[in-house]
Design an enzyme around this catalytic site. Sequence first.
Site, mmCIF file in Angstrom:
data_model
loop_
_atom_site.group_PDB
_atom_site.id
_atom_site.type_symbol
_atom_site.label_atom_id
_atom_site.label_comp_id
_atom_site.label_asym_id
_atom_site.label_seq_id
_atom_site.Cartn_x
_atom_site.Cartn_y
_atom_site.Cartn_z
ATOM 1 N N GLU A 159 0.795 -1.227 0.000
ATOM 2 C CA GLU A 159 0.000 0.000 0.000
ATOM 3 C C GLU A 159 0.830 1.281 0.000
ATOM 4 O O GLU A 159 0.661 2.141 0.866
ATOM 5 C CB GLU A 159 -0.953 -0.020 1.224
ATOM 6 C CG GLU A 159 -1.935 -1.149 1.129
ATOM 7 C CD GLU A 159 -2.917 -1.179 2.289
ATOM 8 O OE1 GLU A 159 -4.120 -1.222 2.008
ATOM 9 O OE2 GLU A 159 -2.482 -1.172 3.449
HETATM 10 C C1 ACM Z 1 -2.387 -5.624 3.566
HETATM 11 O O1 ACM Z 1 -3.507 -6.058 3.865
HETATM 12 N N1 ACM Z 1 -2.192 -4.327 3.420
HETATM 13 C C2 ACM Z 1 -1.257 -6.517 3.356
#
Ligand code: ACM
Length: 501
Positions: free
Chosen positions: A324
């Site tokens: 992310e």
């Molecule tokens: C995740 O759920 N950001 C690995």
Amino acid sequence: MRFLLAFAIACTLIGCGSTSPDTSTNSANPEAHQTEQLALVPYPSTVEIAKGKFTLANRVHLEAANGSETAKPALQALLTQLDITLSDTAPSQIELIMVEEPELGEEGYRLLIDTQISISANTDAGLFYGVQTLRQLLPASAQAEYALPLVAITDAPAFAWRGNMLDVARSFFPPEYIKSHIDRMARFKLNRLHLHLSDDQGWRVEINKYPKLTEIGGPSAVEGGRSGFYTQEEVRELVAYAQARHVTLVPEIDLPGHTQAALASYNELACDDVTNLSTYSGLEVGFSKLCLTNPEVIYPWVEDVLSEIIELFPSEYIHIGGDEIKDPLYAEFIARATQIVDDLGRTAIVWEEGSVADNDPDVLLQLWNDEYDIQPALERGHQLILSPCSYTYFDHGNYAGQPQTYDWCRKEGVPLERAYSLDTSAFGAAVGVESALWTELVHTDAAADNRLWPRLAVTAELGWSQASQRDYQQFTDRLTQLRPQLDALGIQYYLAPELGW
Ligand code: ACM
């Protein structure tokens, strides 16, 4: 071998049932228990059941092979719990035997119960898992004597990686909870505990060279969550505790995003134009990052932190996060960070997005979005840890709409049957499976237990049992019967109606 022979003779005399998938029904023998399953989770590869019972007295003679360093104490602890005392002249005998049988591999075992109990394996780990199976066959609490089925079990895991991830960063779990979690995992033959040690909301492991990480990042937590951190001494103790139960603690330092706690502690890790350098207790993701245009600042820090992590955690695999975050220098960062881990003598794990970097094919990728296109990475030879969110994210509800759960990945939540339906062959080369408990909304031990159990028993069966052994109806029948064992472990599980609880 002696006992296998005896068991075979007994079977000839009285008839045996097998629950291995390929054994045809013996319709000529009305006594055969062809479809009966023992209350075992995960279910073993091959189970032969003979008619009759073996009675284990409350005094036993224990013979333990050299090298049964963890299996023998585990067996002794089990006997103590059941008020069974040891005596060389006891009528019942339990043997732990070291053998050399390639088909049992590193973790497999045989458990034979006929005129005595014998567990054989190539390794201490195999013997330990044989003891866990015996533990499930015995009642949860002490009785005057114990009636056991006559069985010949041969068992080995489908996958080497049978894991669970705990996010201790958003909301901290004290060492005592981690220890009981390890005990519970080991009971179900789970063997990798991935600790998500850093995120925007907190930094949870003492790093000697950078004390402010825990001075500033330690007291921080998600709103409503618990703060805290593990001292290096506590980590060493947890590592040893886990090793004695064949659980590897896999540390994750999430980089280069999810780093607000680090930036708040050492402002120089952020780019000069970043003005928000406070600790963070909200629920957003994807807003923080190390300053990738300052390589002379961030890489020495990354190397120093990972060096201390590697000193603390003997795990072959070290997780560097990688989820992310958007940045033009992202792929370069991941390639450099995985190389740093390699130079330190270990192998990196990155979340799936890290597959865009030019990593060594040894690097493990952890798949978390069901739809992520991981094929190009598979073609380059990478292997996967399977954590597709719509099956393995236990911060999602046990049922649709469960309070304090997420549903961004699957609006119906992740009920038991959904979790069980993960096809572990569908995503390509996998070392195994790992369920994940993110803790933005999970702030107490009781809430964690509720999200983890009984679903963690699913992770255990997906990781250990062969795909051909899996049958949801039989799984729920078996797990239903294991409720007293979960109670004895003090688990505050979700009362799953699927299990009649
Ligand atoms: C995740 O759920 N950001 C690995």
